[in-house]
Design an enzyme around this catalytic site. Sequence first.
Site, PDB file in Angstrom:
ATOM      1  CB  CYS A  18      54.170  62.386  32.598  1.00 41.64           C
ATOM      2  SG  CYS A  18      54.305  63.468  31.357  1.00 41.64           S
ATOM      3  CB  THR A  19      58.899  62.554  31.969  1.00 41.52           C
ATOM      4  OG1 THR A  19      58.711  63.655  32.919  1.00 41.52           O
ATOM      5  CG2 THR A  19      58.496  63.172  30.583  1.00 41.52           C
TER       6      THR A  19
END
Lengths: 270, 270
Positions: A142-143
Amino acid sequence: MTLDRRQILALAALAGGAGAFETASAEAHDAQGRMPPLPEDAPKIAMLVHPRMIALDLINPMTVFNILRSNIMLVGKTMEPAATDVRIPIGATHTFDQVPREVDVLFVPGGIMGTIAAMDDPETLTFLSDCGRRAKWVTSVCTGSLLLGAAGLLQGYRAASHWTVSDLLPKLGATKVDERVVIDRNRMTGGGATAGLDFGLTLAAKLVDEEAARRIQLILEYAPEPPFANGTPAQAGPERVATMRAGRPWMDAQALKAVEAAAERLGLPA
Amino acid sequence: MTLDRRQILALAALAGGAGAFETASAEAHDAQGRMPPLPEDAPKIAMLVHPRMIALDLINPMTVFNILRSNIMLVGKTMEPAATDVRIPIGATHTFDQVPREVDVLFVPGGIMGTIAAMDDPETLTFLSDCGRRAKWVTSVCTGSLLLGAAGLLQGYRAASHWTVSDLLPKLGATKVDERVVIDRNRMTGGGATAGLDFGLTLAAKLVDEEAARRIQLILEYAPEPPFANGTPAQAGPERVATMRAGRPWMDAQALKAVEAAAERLGLPA
């Protein structure tokens, strides 16, 4: 003292949690379903915990690594439990200075506001940069890849991130790739949130072998059947994507600001 | 006093965790990315936490319900944090007597040794039976359906479970169905572990609407790409299944014993 503390933690873990996933590495159980202590050569996996992280980003790959019988370290700036999106606090088992010099895997979960805060935290960046330089695998979901990038660990590498922020990867010297799991030499980055399952199994195959990863997939019954075809911007269509974008100008501005500040510190062109 | 405690918890939750998942229900954010308080009519979801549960079984659907902006209650026999497979303790926010009389969803996660223990715990069974009788939806993931069955909540219903124990469902009066998510009237049961994502999105569509579920799927980038076709016994093939079965005779015996004891209490034929 550090050693004592770890020994206590290890003993507590064996007494309490180990074997809770009944089917974990089934052949390793004894007749009463107990798991033996971890082997000396169990993969050493340092998983960052940071305030405002996404619990799912951590838990899915962690479950895979746990069934793989890894030596999992939850690494925090402090031992203070980190807040998560689902309001389940997650405590570190190790602070930055307690992580062994060489680990098999450095892993960074996502959580955009938490990622943004960590991207501006010198201690976190120093730990990641230092640990990542020696780790066999430098990884994220993800981020989390933005944070790896801010620590200077993705320059010249292909990488994935959550679709809402992946456009920022080139500012950190990385090549953005819209794939579920991206491997470039010893970097392995996953896409948004649920990519952690695909990521975890892919990494398990590299750490041990494909057969081990396949067994874990069976244990977790990972034969997904999403109820809709709506998991990517392309599947969701421009209208839904636009609606979501319209709801997050402040968040996007914060992410851009954090990435630009990190790029400047790394001496990257604007 | 109970009310005060809940108010404090609610305030703490809003201050700390809410909004950590940036893309959560994007249109609900204000300009600074903060989430407003939950609406009065937010779905009330009671999620059981029990010792030795599988964290992933809880976290995946919980993340879906959280983005859906539900009123999530983690319900335990006590407030003592429950041990999980990954050694992250998960605390309850409510004890059995603090759960509202009527909830929209009763949810039970899996965790075989934990499930087995809970199947023999009168307080847990009484809570589930009582809450489940009034809940709009009675649900589970993984081995959680055995516990629902032990509480008498699956008699005459079609249901799923983890493939290693689903054969035991008929002993609890349920019809075993090898599907990822099984809906029979107001019962919704998921298959093993990772089925929680498919389950959570399917239930979100029922609780609000398909569009809400689709947006959550996009937020979580749930467009899975398992690295192998190995998530079901059929995909894994008889040899791998046999290896896994061979490693768990003790566990299987415990599960059978717990199911037979529950069936006897429910007055079901052997």
